[in-house]
Scaffold this motif. Structure first.
Motif, short mmCIF file in Angstrom:
data_model
loop_
_atom_site.label_atom_id
_atom_site.label_comp_id
_atom_site.label_asym_id
_atom_site.label_seq_id
_atom_site.Cartn_x
_atom_site.Cartn_y
_atom_site.Cartn_z
N PRO A 189 -8.54 12.35 7.26
CA PRO A 189 -7.41 12.90 8.00
C PRO A 189 -6.78 11.94 9.01
CG PRO A 189 -9.43 14.13 8.46
CD PRO A 189 -9.75 13.14 7.41
N ALA A 190 -7.53 10.99 9.52
CA ALA A 190 -6.97 10.02 10.47
C ALA A 190 -5.87 9.18 9.82
CB ALA A 190 -8.07 9.13 11.02
N LEU A 191 -5.94 9.04 8.50
CA LEU A 191 -4.95 8.26 7.77
C LEU A 191 -3.60 8.95 7.69
CD1 LEU A 191 -4.76 5.57 6.28
CD2 LEU A 191 -5.53 6.74 4.22
N LEU A 192 -3.56 10.26 7.90
CA LEU A 192 -2.30 11.01 7.82
C LEU A 192 -1.24 10.46 8.77
CD1 LEU A 192 -3.58 14.68 7.54
CD2 LEU A 192 -2.45 13.33 5.76
N GLU A 193 -1.64 10.00 9.92
CA GLU A 193 -0.67 9.50 10.90
C GLU A 193 -0.04 8.18 10.47
OE1 GLU A 193 -3.44 7.20 14.15
OE2 GLU A 193 -3.33 9.39 14.26
N LYS A 194 -0.56 7.56 9.43
CA LYS A 194 0.00 6.30 8.94
C LYS A 194 0.95 6.49 7.76
CE LYS A 194 -3.89 3.51 10.42
NZ LYS A 194 -4.76 2.42 10.05
N ILE A 195 1.11 7.73 7.29
CA ILE A 195 1.95 7.99 6.13
C ILE A 195 3.39 8.24 6.56
CG2 ILE A 195 2.38 9.54 4.19
CD1 ILE A 195 -0.65 10.06 4.09
N ILE A 196 4.29 7.51 5.94
CA ILE A 196 5.73 7.70 6.12
C ILE A 196 6.25 8.21 4.77
CG2 ILE A 196 7.94 6.61 6.62
CD1 ILE A 196 6.22 4.45 8.14
N ILE B 71 -5.85 13.11 1.11
CA ILE B 71 -6.07 12.36 2.36
C ILE B 71 -6.48 13.30 3.48
CG2 ILE B 71 -4.91 10.99 4.16
CD1 ILE B 71 -5.60 9.44 1.56
N GLU B 72 -5.85 14.46 3.52
CA GLU B 72 -6.18 15.45 4.55
C GLU B 72 -7.64 15.87 4.47
OE1 GLU B 72 -3.66 19.07 6.37
OE2 GLU B 72 -4.03 19.21 4.21
N ARG B 73 -8.16 15.98 3.24
CA ARG B 73 -9.58 16.36 3.05
C ARG B 73 -10.54 15.20 3.30
NH1 ARG B 73 -7.62 18.52 -1.66
NH2 ARG B 73 -8.67 16.91 -2.86
N THR B 74 -10.17 14.01 2.85
CA THR B 74 -11.12 12.90 2.84
C THR B 74 -11.01 11.94 4.02
OG1 THR B 74 -9.65 11.54 1.49
CG2 THR B 74 -11.24 12.93 0.32
N GLY C 231 1.81 13.14 -8.06
CA GLY C 231 2.24 13.64 -6.81
C GLY C 231 1.87 13.16 -5.46
N GLY C 232 2.93 13.00 -4.71
CA GLY C 232 2.81 12.67 -3.31
C GLY C 232 2.17 13.79 -2.51
N VAL C 233 2.52 15.04 -2.84
CA VAL C 233 1.97 16.19 -2.11
C VAL C 233 0.47 16.27 -2.34
CG1 VAL C 233 2.00 18.70 -1.91
CG2 VAL C 233 4.15 17.46 -2.15
N ASP C 234 0.04 16.12 -3.57
CA ASP C 234 -1.40 16.15 -3.87
C ASP C 234 -2.12 14.99 -3.18
OD1 ASP C 234 -1.15 18.43 -5.41
OD2 ASP C 234 -0.90 17.29 -7.28
N PHE C 235 -1.49 13.84 -3.12
CA PHE C 235 -2.06 12.68 -2.44
C PHE C 235 -2.30 13.01 -0.96
CE2 PHE C 235 -1.29 8.81 0.08
CZ PHE C 235 -2.33 8.02 -0.37
#
Length: 87
Positions: A75-82, A70-73, A62-66
């Motif tokens: 969070p700055a990377l979230l803005e790079k996810i499309i 990322i949100e836990r470990t 899962g993408g949702v679990d991924f």
């Protein structure tokens, strides 16, 4: 001095879609790394940095679990996810 090409991680479980996305991005001078599931993406993120992550939201492992990991470990990377999905 040349600028470094942007690096994209494609996380998608359909091989044909991975091939198409990789082809388009490579032709546009991106460096593309691919994996067929979120667990592979976790591993790749420990070894490299990416300018963007194209993520199939609805795939096994899962993408949702991924995104939650990322949100836990990292969070700055979230803005790079499309997020991409056929749904």
């Amino acid at each position: 001095m040349y600028a470094q090409p942007k690096k994209v991680l494609v996380v998608e479980d359909y091989e044909v879609i991975v091939g198409l996305i990789s082809h388009i991005l490579t032709r546009n001078s991106y460096v593309v790394h691919t994996t067929f599931d979120a667990l592979g993406a976790d591993d790749m993120l420990t070894r490299d940095r990416y300018d963007a992550i194209l993520l199939d939201l609805k795939m096994p492992n899962g993408g949702v679990d991924f995104i939650r990991r990322i949100e836990r470990t990292n969070p700055a990377l979230l803005e790079k996810i499309i997020v991409v999905t056929a749904a």
